[in-house]
Structures are given as C-alpha cells and as structure tokens.
Design an enzyme around this catalytic site. Structure first.
Site, PDB file in Angstrom:
ATOM      1  N   LYS A  80       0.874  -1.448   0.195  1.00  0.00           N
ATOM      2  CA  LYS A  80      -0.041  -0.444  -0.375  1.00  0.00           C
ATOM      3  C   LYS A  80       0.733   1.528  -0.150  1.00  0.00           C
ATOM      4  CE  LYS A  80      -4.016   2.204   2.614  1.00  0.00           C
ATOM      5  NZ  LYS A  80      -4.399   1.667   4.017  1.00  0.00           N
ATOM      6  N   SER A 155      -9.552   2.641   2.917  1.00  0.00           N
ATOM      7  CA  SER A 155      -8.737   2.933   2.153  1.00  0.00           C
ATOM      8  C   SER A 155      -7.529   1.388   1.220  1.00  0.00           C
ATOM      9  CB  SER A 155      -7.918   3.883   2.550  1.00  0.00           C
ATOM     10  OG  SER A 155      -7.239   3.192   3.403  1.00  0.00           O
ATOM     11  N   SER A 179     -10.473   0.131   6.461  1.00  0.00           N
ATOM     12  CA  SER A 179      -9.362   0.284   5.636  1.00  0.00           C
ATOM     13  C   SER A 179      -9.221  -1.290   5.148  1.00  0.00           C
ATOM     14  CB  SER A 179      -8.707   1.054   5.440  1.00  0.00           C
ATOM     15  OG  SER A 179      -8.983   2.591   5.729  1.00  0.00           O
TER      16      SER A 179
END
Length: 497
Positions: A80, A155, A179
């Site tokens: 990420k 996210s 997330s």
C-alpha cells in the site's frame, strides 16, 4: 493448467518448496495480470519490473540450491502506498509527496523480504488513506474488478483490487475505520485487522491510540495467517506491542499453523447493525440470507450485539484528534494542496473542545468494558462488513443510505469502526454476491488479543461457504475484465471532482 496467478499464497509457497513451480514462473504470471488488467482498474501505481524479476531470480537460486526457504519464499506482494519500499515512490496519495522516493524499506516490507517475499509494487489509496473510496490527485481512481465503474472502497482499495485480479497473492493494508475490511468486502477478497500491537507500526503520530493498524490482505484465511506470521513481530518502538525478554505473548506459529476447530461449539452472536449503523436494506437482506445458510452449522447462534452507545461520537472525536496531530500544521501551511476529506477532518477536529475530548476518551473506556462483558457470554460476532453495496466511484462518499442523510463522509464505515473502538480483531470474508451481483463481505469479530482463535474460526466458516456455490467467494472473469475500457478513460478519473 491452472493459471499460476490464481493460486493462493499457501498453495504457491507449497509448490515452490516442492520445486513444482519456480518463483520466476509465479512472478511472470502475476506481471502478465498486471499488464492485462491494471489499466482497467488502476490498482498498482508504481513498480520496477526489472527489479521484480531480479528478486524472483534470487529466490529461485535459493530454491534450486537447497537453501533454507523463508515463510513467503518467492511470493509477490503488493505494498500500500502508505509505507516505504526502497527506490519506489511513497506519495500517500498526496500531491505534496508526488516526487517522494523512499530511501529505505518500512519494517513490514523488510520483514517480508527477509522471509523471501518479492515486492511487486505499490498499490493505490486515497489521499493519506482518508475515506472509503480509493481516489486521489496523484494516481487517480481505482475501479472495482467486478465492475470498474464501481468503488473498490478504501483505503486499501488498490491492494484489494490487485488481489482480486490475481496481480499478487498477498498485499499489505492498513485500517482505521475499516480500510482493510471494507475494500476486501467490495472486491471479494479477505482483509484482517489484527489486535493492537500484533503488527507493530511506526507511522502513528499518537502511538498510544490504537485506531490505525497495519495488517494482511489475501485471497484466503490461511494466506492471511501466513502473512501475519511474518508481519507480526516483537518491537518495543510500538507502545501497544507487549514485549517481555524479547518475546511477545503470541508466537508466529500461532498464525502460520491455525488450529482445527469445530464451529458448532462456539457461542456466536450476529447483528446487522450493532444497534446504530445505517445498514442499507440490500445489505440487510443479503446478511439475513447468509445467517439462514450458516445457522444449521452454528447451533449456538443468537442475535445479539454489545452496547454501542455513543459509537459515532466517540469515533468522530478520537479520530479528529488523531487527524489534528498528524495534519493540522500541513493544512495550515498549504490548504490548497489537500483534498476535501482532509479539510473535513481538520474542520471537525478543531470544532471539538477539551471537554469533548475528555468525555470521548472516558466514553471509549466504558465502551471497551461493555465489549469485554459481552465477550464473556459470546465467542464471536458476525455482521456485514460494509453498510452499502458498491456504488459508482465518482461518488466521493455516500451522502445518503436508503434515504437517510449521512452525518459525515465516514459514517458509512460504522460497521467496521464499531470494533475498532474496542480494539478487537476483525476479519472480512467474501461470501457470495448481493442481489446487484457485487461481492458481499461477512465480518467476523473475535476477542481482543485472541487473533489466532479468530482466524481458526474464520477458516472453518470459509470452508463451509466454499462448499456452497451461493456462499463461495466471487471470482472475476479475467478475460472479460481485460476487454473493459480503462478506468483512466472515464470522466473524473484524476482528482476529486
């Protein structure tokens, strides 16, 4: 022959160890998926293919030389874009960091590399991971692999989309209000939020707050355990990680070798809304169908939930306090460089008084204790993972759910942050599709610090669901997806408008 890109991490690692496939072959299969599908969904936003191949060749040499192999030897993993990978950009999805190149690996990345993992590249996230829609002004929007016009959530949306597309068998993610879990639900993969301190983190500006936690994402619960056994480690730098004489109270083997358990012996509660969330009717119906299907295997199943009084307010205040500590100075210096979600956070955080903060922290303690009392009578909780079915990604966040207006851009994440507030581990399993044909995610919550027990139970539920076509994890049609117009060609792709 099965496409190697569709192997789970555990399957691929086993085949590599037996020399039935090579790390190079696996990496090439994943890179082929990136080439074919990434333009469509925009999941992987930075990579160096030459270095990926070089790492795979080094892994292959270790295999062929008969050297001791790491736990994730030869397995590609996505990272990420909130944590550092040496030589790749870490932009946080912010134009302020568009040209920021990492000079060293984050400890999570270093731990994965030390166990033979191969960094595939960086995956997309919203600006500073704020919000449940993976869009930013640096890399644009990430589309849902099951329908690229729909939201991949966030996210960790880039990681979830990459997993669903077969670009990598493992990905990192992080979670404050869901997330890890929300994008897993939207994209039909597995996301796990560990108990605070299991995966140490050095990115929290307020280290004693347990809201922001890193964790693994994969396509099976067993793969989650495998990756968690590498991510979890003793690290005194995180005040939430209990380290005694260099050891933690858990062992990596607890996660890598999950125990077999009988789901019928456990006292399982279920709830569609925890008594306060704005759960969409389509999600309520889908969840009710799953409960009916699972009930025969769970004789101690009962409808119940902890007392969640004040959840929305507590989350707003504590989250706002955390945002101020991380971003207030930056927004004041350069307000035009931040998106609408950040400004909403700062405005909300500044609206709270010291009395509001004191009350919220006190209420959170009471909230935590009510959850502990509840788990004296129940072992696990089942709920939907997300309040809504995936929507058009142009919608920055749901302003209404079934005609009821949202109070904030993050209120629709409340099914996830219900457990965040109490610090309990939580996993999202892909369990079929809803009536709109989009993936449905089942959330399972366990006792705090009993992560291995939660993963063992979740693996049994996963096995039950996998045997039922109605409940099995939804998979993409890669050939069909490859023919879809690229998400970058859709209006509004870049930015927030």
């Amino acid at each position: 022959m099965r496409d190697l890109a569709e192997l789970t991490a555990t399957e691929a690692r086993r085949l590599i160890g037996r020399r039935h496939i090579s790390p190079v072959e696996l990496v090439e299969a994943c890179l082929a998926r990136v080439e074919a599908l990434n333009p469509v969904v925009n999941a992987v936003v930075a990579m160096k293919q030459d270095e990926v191949r070089a790492e795979a060749r080094l892994s292959e040499k270790r295999v062929m030389a008969g050297e001791p192999l790491g736990a994730v030897e030869g397995l590609p993993f996505g990272v990420k874009d909130m944590i550092n990978v040496t030589g790749l950009p870490t932009t946080f999805g912010s134009i302020l960091y568009r040209d920021n190149i990492a000079m060293m690996d984050d400890p999570i990345v270093a731990a994965m590399r030390a166990e033979g993992g191969v960094v595939l590249g960086k995956t997309n996230n919203p600006e500073f991971s704020l919000g449940g829609n993976t869009r930013n002004a640096v890399y644009g929007a990430t589309g849902n692999p099951h329908d690229p016009t729909k939201n991949a959530a966030g996210s960790s949306g880039g990681s979830a989309a990459a997993l669903a597309c077969g670009m990598a068998p493992l990905c990192t993610g992080s979670d404050t209000g869901g997330s890890l879990r929300n994008p897993a639900a939207f994209c039909g993969v597995v996301g796990f939020r560990p108990s605070p301190g299991v995966v140490p983190g050095n990115g929290r500006s307020v280290g004693l707050f347990h809201f922001s936690i890193s964790g693994p994402m994969a396509r099976s619960t067993e793969d989650i355990g495998l990756m968690l056994s590498v991510m979890a480690r003793a690290d005194r730098a995180d005040p939430l990680t209990c380290v005694v004489e260099g050891r933690t109270f858990w062992s990596p083997d607890d996660f890598a070798r999950l125990r077999v358990t009988d789901p019928g012996r456990w006292r399982v509660a279920f709830t569609e809304d925890f008594g306060f969330t704005m759960t969409e009717s389509i999600i309520r119906r889908a969840f009710a169908e799953r409960i009916r299907a699972l009930a025969p295997m769970l004789p101690k199943l009962a409808e119940a939930h902890p007392d969640c009084t004040g959840a929305d307010r507590i989350f707003s205040v504590v989250r706002g306090l955390s945002m101020l500590s991380s971003h207030l100075d930056g927004v004041r210096r350069s307000p035009e460089s931040y998106g609408p979600n950040m400004h909403a956070n700062i405005e909300e955080g500044l609206s709270f008084s010291a009395e509001d903060v004191a009350r919220a922290l006190t209420d959170q303690t009471s909230y935590y204790r009510r959850w502990q009392s509840f788990f004296e009578e129940h072992d696990f909780i089942l709920s939907p993972a997300v309040t809504i079915s995936p929507r058009d990604w142009h919608e920055l966040y749901p302003t209404e759910i079934d005609g009821k207006l949202s109070e904030s851009y993050y209120q629709w994440l409340s099914l996830a942050y219900a457990s965040t507030l109490a610090g309990h581990p939580s996993i999202t399993l892909p369990v079929g599709r809803d009536e709109r044909g989009m993936p449905f995610g089942l959330q399972i919550i366990g006792r705090r610090n009993e992560d291995a027990a939660l993963l063992s139970f979740a693996r049994e539920i996963e096995a039950i669901c996998s045997a039922d076509p109605f409940l099995s994890a939804p998979r993409i049609d890669a050939a069909k997806l490859a023919r879809h117009p690229p998400v970058s060609e859709m209006p509004g792709f870049l930015g927030f408008d």
